[in-house]
Design a protein around this motif. Structure first.
Motif, short mmCIF file in Angstrom:
data_model
loop_
_atom_site.label_atom_id
_atom_site.label_comp_id
_atom_site.label_asym_id
_atom_site.label_seq_id
_atom_site.Cartn_x
_atom_site.Cartn_y
_atom_site.Cartn_z
N PRO A 53 0.90 -1.38 0.09
CA PRO A 53 -0.06 -0.12 -0.01
C PRO A 53 0.80 1.15 -0.12
N THR A 54 2.18 1.14 0.34
CA THR A 54 3.07 2.37 0.05
C THR A 54 3.58 2.63 -1.27
N VAL A 55 3.40 1.53 -2.23
CA VAL A 55 3.71 1.83 -3.45
C VAL A 55 2.50 1.75 -4.37
N GLU A 56 1.38 1.05 -4.16
CA GLU A 56 0.55 0.97 -5.17
C GLU A 56 -0.82 0.89 -4.30
N LEU A 57 -2.13 1.77 -4.59
CA LEU A 57 -3.13 1.71 -3.79
C LEU A 57 -4.38 1.23 -4.76
N PRO A 58 -5.57 0.80 -4.25
CA PRO A 58 -6.58 0.45 -5.06
C PRO A 58 -7.48 1.57 -5.54
N LYS A 59 -8.42 1.27 -6.31
CA LYS A 59 -9.25 2.43 -6.68
C LYS A 59 -9.89 2.82 -5.64
N GLU A 60 -10.28 3.96 -5.36
CA GLU A 60 -11.00 4.39 -4.30
C GLU A 60 -12.43 3.80 -4.21
#
Length: 65
Positions: free
Chosen positions: A6-13
């Motif tokens: 989660p510090t590199v890639e986040l999911p869609k809101e």
């Protein structure tokens, strides 16, 4: 299965995802306005499957095809 950082890639809101927390728990959570909807620290996340298992007449789960 490879967990996403989660510090590199986040999911869609506003999309439910499976998360792994710092308290050694797995749960479903979502990202809302850049913040997770849980007090636990998220250390990994993974998209939920798009389809769900189907139930046969005998009540046993059948693989989706």
């Amino acid at each position: 299965m490879i967990w996403k950082d989660p510090t590199v890639e986040l999911p869609k809101e506003n999309t439910d995802v499976l998360v792994y927390t710092d308290e050694d728990n797995m749960k479903v959570a979502r990202l809302c306005k850049g913040k997770w909807n849980t007090y636990q620290q998220i250390i990994g996340w993974y998209p939920l499957p798009k389809d769900k298992p189907t139930i046969t007449k005998k009540g046993k789960r059948k693989k989706n095809e």
